[in-house]
Design a protein around this motif. Structure first.
Motif, PDB file in Angstrom:
ATOM      1  N   HIS A  19       0.836  -1.199   0.000  1.00  0.00           N
ATOM      2  CA  HIS A  19       0.000   0.000   0.000  1.00  0.00           C
ATOM      3  C   HIS A  19       0.876   1.255   0.000  1.00  0.00           C
ATOM      4  O   HIS A  19       1.043   1.919   1.022  1.00  0.00           O
ATOM      5  CB  HIS A  19      -0.924  -0.028   1.218  1.00  0.00           C
ATOM      6  N   TYR A  20       1.483   1.538  -1.126  1.00  0.00           N
ATOM      7  CA  TYR A  20       2.324   2.720  -1.295  1.00  0.00           C
ATOM      8  C   TYR A  20       2.481   2.998  -2.784  1.00  0.00           C
ATOM      9  O   TYR A  20       2.113   2.184  -3.611  1.00  0.00           O
ATOM     10  CB  TYR A  20       3.707   2.543  -0.633  1.00  0.00           C
ATOM     11  N   VAL A  21       3.016   4.167  -3.114  1.00  0.00           N
ATOM     12  CA  VAL A  21       3.271   4.535  -4.503  1.00  0.00           C
ATOM     13  C   VAL A  21       4.762   4.382  -4.785  1.00  0.00           C
ATOM     14  O   VAL A  21       5.576   4.306  -3.868  1.00  0.00           O
ATOM     15  CB  VAL A  21       2.827   5.983  -4.816  1.00  0.00           C
ATOM     16  N   GLN A  22       5.115   4.340  -6.063  1.00  0.00           N
ATOM     17  CA  GLN A  22       6.529   4.265  -6.427  1.00  0.00           C
ATOM     18  C   GLN A  22       7.287   5.471  -5.911  1.00  0.00           C
ATOM     19  O   GLN A  22       8.423   5.347  -5.441  1.00  0.00           O
ATOM     20  CB  GLN A  22       6.690   4.145  -7.937  1.00  0.00           C
ATOM     21  N   ALA A  23       6.673   6.644  -6.006  1.00  0.00           N
ATOM     22  CA  ALA A  23       7.292   7.869  -5.498  1.00  0.00           C
ATOM     23  C   ALA A  23       6.212   8.904  -5.259  1.00  0.00           C
ATOM     24  O   ALA A  23       5.091   8.797  -5.763  1.00  0.00           O
ATOM     25  CB  ALA A  23       8.324   8.409  -6.491  1.00  0.00           C
ATOM     26  N   MET A  24       6.584   9.918  -4.481  1.00  0.00           N
ATOM     27  CA  MET A  24       5.679  11.018  -4.187  1.00  0.00           C
ATOM     28  C   MET A  24       6.433  12.326  -4.351  1.00  0.00           C
ATOM     29  O   MET A  24       7.528  12.481  -3.793  1.00  0.00           O
ATOM     30  CB  MET A  24       5.168  10.893  -2.744  1.00  0.00           C
ATOM     31  N   ASN A  25       5.861  13.228  -5.163  1.00  0.00           N
ATOM     32  CA  ASN A  25       6.423  14.566  -5.293  1.00  0.00           C
ATOM     33  C   ASN A  25       5.742  15.426  -4.235  1.00  0.00           C
ATOM     34  O   ASN A  25       4.527  15.567  -4.231  1.00  0.00           O
ATOM     35  CB  ASN A  25       6.179  15.134  -6.688  1.00  0.00           C
ATOM     36  N   ALA A  26       6.537  15.975  -3.341  1.00  0.00           N
ATOM     37  CA  ALA A  26       6.025  16.817  -2.267  1.00  0.00           C
ATOM     38  C   ALA A  26       6.724  18.166  -2.347  1.00  0.00           C
ATOM     39  O   ALA A  26       7.861  18.312  -1.890  1.00  0.00           O
ATOM     40  CB  ALA A  26       6.264  16.162  -0.910  1.00  0.00           C
ATOM     41  N   GLY A  27       6.080  19.107  -2.994  1.00  0.00           N
ATOM     42  CA  GLY A  27       6.624  20.448  -3.081  1.00  0.00           C
ATOM     43  C   GLY A  27       7.975  20.531  -3.769  1.00  0.00           C
ATOM     44  O   GLY A  27       8.829  21.319  -3.375  1.00  0.00           O
ATOM     45  N   GLY A  28       8.184  19.709  -4.784  1.00  0.00           N
ATOM     46  CA  GLY A  28       9.435  19.747  -5.539  1.00  0.00           C
ATOM     47  C   GLY A  28      10.472  18.741  -5.101  1.00  0.00           C
ATOM     48  O   GLY A  28      11.502  18.591  -5.754  1.00  0.00           O
ATOM     49  N   LEU A  29      10.218  18.056  -4.002  1.00  0.00           N
ATOM     50  CA  LEU A  29      11.084  16.942  -3.600  1.00  0.00           C
ATOM     51  C   LEU A  29      10.396  15.646  -3.995  1.00  0.00           C
ATOM     52  O   LEU A  29       9.206  15.460  -3.722  1.00  0.00           O
ATOM     53  CB  LEU A  29      11.333  16.943  -2.088  1.00  0.00           C
ATOM     54  N   VAL A  30      11.129  14.758  -4.632  1.00  0.00           N
ATOM     55  CA  VAL A  30      10.576  13.477  -5.069  1.00  0.00           C
ATOM     56  C   VAL A  30      11.144  12.392  -4.167  1.00  0.00           C
ATOM     57  O   VAL A  30      12.354  12.149  -4.146  1.00  0.00           O
ATOM     58  CB  VAL A  30      10.909  13.197  -6.549  1.00  0.00           C
ATOM     59  N   PHE A  31      10.262  11.772  -3.386  1.00  0.00           N
ATOM     60  CA  PHE A  31      10.629  10.712  -2.453  1.00  0.00           C
ATOM     61  C   PHE A  31      10.329   9.376  -3.122  1.00  0.00           C
ATOM     62  O   PHE A  31       9.164   9.037  -3.342  1.00  0.00           O
ATOM     63  CB  PHE A  31       9.837  10.843  -1.158  1.00  0.00           C
ATOM     64  N   VAL A  32      11.388   8.631  -3.458  1.00  0.00           N
ATOM     65  CA  VAL A  32      11.225   7.331  -4.118  1.00  0.00           C
ATOM     66  C   VAL A  32      11.138   6.254  -3.047  1.00  0.00           C
ATOM     67  O   VAL A  32      12.026   6.131  -2.196  1.00  0.00           O
ATOM     68  CB  VAL A  32      12.398   7.046  -5.081  1.00  0.00           C
ATOM     69  N   SER A  33      10.061   5.474  -3.092  1.00  0.00           N
ATOM     70  CA  SER A  33       9.880   4.374  -2.148  1.00  0.00           C
ATOM     71  C   SER A  33      10.976   3.338  -2.308  1.00  0.00           C
ATOM     72  O   SER A  33      11.603   3.242  -3.372  1.00  0.00           O
ATOM     73  CB  SER A  33       8.522   3.694  -2.386  1.00  0.00           C
ATOM     74  N   GLY A  34      11.195   2.548  -1.276  1.00  0.00           N
ATOM     75  CA  GLY A  34      12.199   1.497  -1.312  1.00  0.00           C
ATOM     76  C   GLY A  34      12.003   0.580  -2.506  1.00  0.00           C
ATOM     77  O   GLY A  34      10.904   0.071  -2.727  1.00  0.00           O
ATOM     78  N   GLN A  35      13.074   0.391  -3.269  1.00  0.00           N
ATOM     79  CA  GLN A  35      13.021  -0.437  -4.477  1.00  0.00           C
ATOM     80  C   GLN A  35      13.803  -1.722  -4.257  1.00  0.00           C
ATOM     81  O   GLN A  35      14.997  -1.704  -3.977  1.00  0.00           O
ATOM     82  CB  GLN A  35      13.574   0.328  -5.676  1.00  0.00           C
ATOM     83  N   LEU A  36      13.090  -2.808  -4.378  1.00  0.00           N
ATOM     84  CA  LEU A  36      13.679  -4.144  -4.274  1.00  0.00           C
ATOM     85  C   LEU A  36      14.094  -4.612  -5.667  1.00  0.00           C
ATOM     86  O   LEU A  36      13.648  -4.059  -6.672  1.00  0.00           O
ATOM     87  CB  LEU A  36      12.659  -5.100  -3.667  1.00  0.00           C
ATOM     88  N   LEU A 122      16.695  -0.025  -2.050  1.00  0.00           N
ATOM     89  CA  LEU A 122      17.186   1.344  -2.238  1.00  0.00           C
ATOM     90  C   LEU A 122      16.017   2.320  -2.206  1.00  0.00           C
ATOM     91  O   LEU A 122      14.969   2.050  -2.788  1.00  0.00           O
ATOM     92  CB  LEU A 122      17.887   1.493  -3.595  1.00  0.00           C
ATOM     93  N   GLU A 123      16.251   3.452  -1.551  1.00  0.00           N
ATOM     94  CA  GLU A 123      15.288   4.551  -1.610  1.00  0.00           C
ATOM     95  C   GLU A 123      16.051   5.824  -1.894  1.00  0.00           C
ATOM     96  O   GLU A 123      17.277   5.867  -1.702  1.00  0.00           O
ATOM     97  CB  GLU A 123      14.470   4.660  -0.314  1.00  0.00           C
ATOM     98  N   ALA A 124      15.346   6.841  -2.378  1.00  0.00           N
ATOM     99  CA  ALA A 124      16.051   8.074  -2.772  1.00  0.00           C
ATOM    100  C   ALA A 124      15.160   9.289  -2.613  1.00  0.00           C
ATOM    101  O   ALA A 124      13.933   9.178  -2.551  1.00  0.00           O
ATOM    102  CB  ALA A 124      16.516   7.969  -4.222  1.00  0.00           C
ATOM    103  N   ILE A 125      15.817  10.427  -2.586  1.00  0.00           N
ATOM    104  CA  ILE A 125      15.157  11.726  -2.631  1.00  0.00           C
ATOM    105  C   ILE A 125      15.794  12.495  -3.784  1.00  0.00           C
ATOM    106  O   ILE A 125      17.014  12.615  -3.866  1.00  0.00           O
ATOM    107  CB  ILE A 125      15.326  12.507  -1.320  1.00  0.00           C
ATOM    108  N   ALA A 126      14.928  12.980  -4.677  1.00  0.00           N
ATOM    109  CA  ALA A 126      15.400  13.777  -5.817  1.00  0.00           C
ATOM    110  C   ALA A 126      14.750  15.153  -5.748  1.00  0.00           C
ATOM    111  O   ALA A 126      13.747  15.344  -5.064  1.00  0.00           O
ATOM    112  CB  ALA A 126      15.048  13.091  -7.133  1.00  0.00           C
ATOM    113  N   VAL A 127      15.338  16.089  -6.472  1.00  0.00           N
ATOM    114  CA  VAL A 127      14.848  17.468  -6.476  1.00  0.00           C
ATOM    115  C   VAL A 127      14.395  17.819  -7.892  1.00  0.00           C
ATOM    116  O   VAL A 127      15.147  17.666  -8.844  1.00  0.00           O
ATOM    117  CB  VAL A 127      15.960  18.446  -6.027  1.00  0.00           C
TER     118      VAL A 127
END
Length: 128
Positions: A19-36, A122-127
């Motif tokens: 129950h999650y999304v691949q990533a979420m853009n929150a005000g210009g920050l992209v939070f990538v969920s943990g990738q197996l 792996l998880e990440a934060i992108a701008v």
């Protein structure tokens, strides 16, 4: 002040297992969920060597970042969860190969186990 949230889903990476999304853009920050290390069709690579799993997890992560309309050089932070600190050297080499000259901030966290028997997440934060 309200922050706009936008879910990011791309057909270029496996669908989430829960129950999650691949990533979420929150005000210009992209939070990538943990990738197996799952293939695009969701099949597992848990029986493959660490190196194959690491490459697949990175490919999934990068596909999601691209699905957000960004290049890999927009990734600011990566967190890697590794089952077994002995994989650190191999991970570092594969990571450097994938990112080239770009060097995001990074944490490598040794863990005792991951879901489905995987060796890396792996998880990440992108701008944006």
């Amino acid at each position: 002040m309200s922050t706009l949230l936008a879910a990011i889903n791309t057909a270029s990476a496996p669908k989430p297992f829960g129950h999650y999304v691949q990533a979420m853009n929150a005000g210009g920050l992209v939070f990538v969920s943990g990738q197996l290390p799952a293939r695009l069709d969701g099949t597992s690579l848990a029986d493959m060597p660490f190196e194959a799993q690491a490459r697949q997890s990175l490919a999934n992560l990068l596909a999601i970042v691209e699905g957000a309309g960004l290049r890999h050089d927009r990734i600011a932070k990566v967190t890697a969860y590794l089952v077994g600190v002995e994989h650190w050297t191999a991970f570092n080499a594969i990571y450097a190969e994938a990112f080239g000259e770009h060097r995001p901030a990074r944490s490598v966290v040794p863990v005792p186990a991951l879901h489905h028997g995987y060796l890396i997440e792996l998880e990440a934060i992108a701008v944006s």
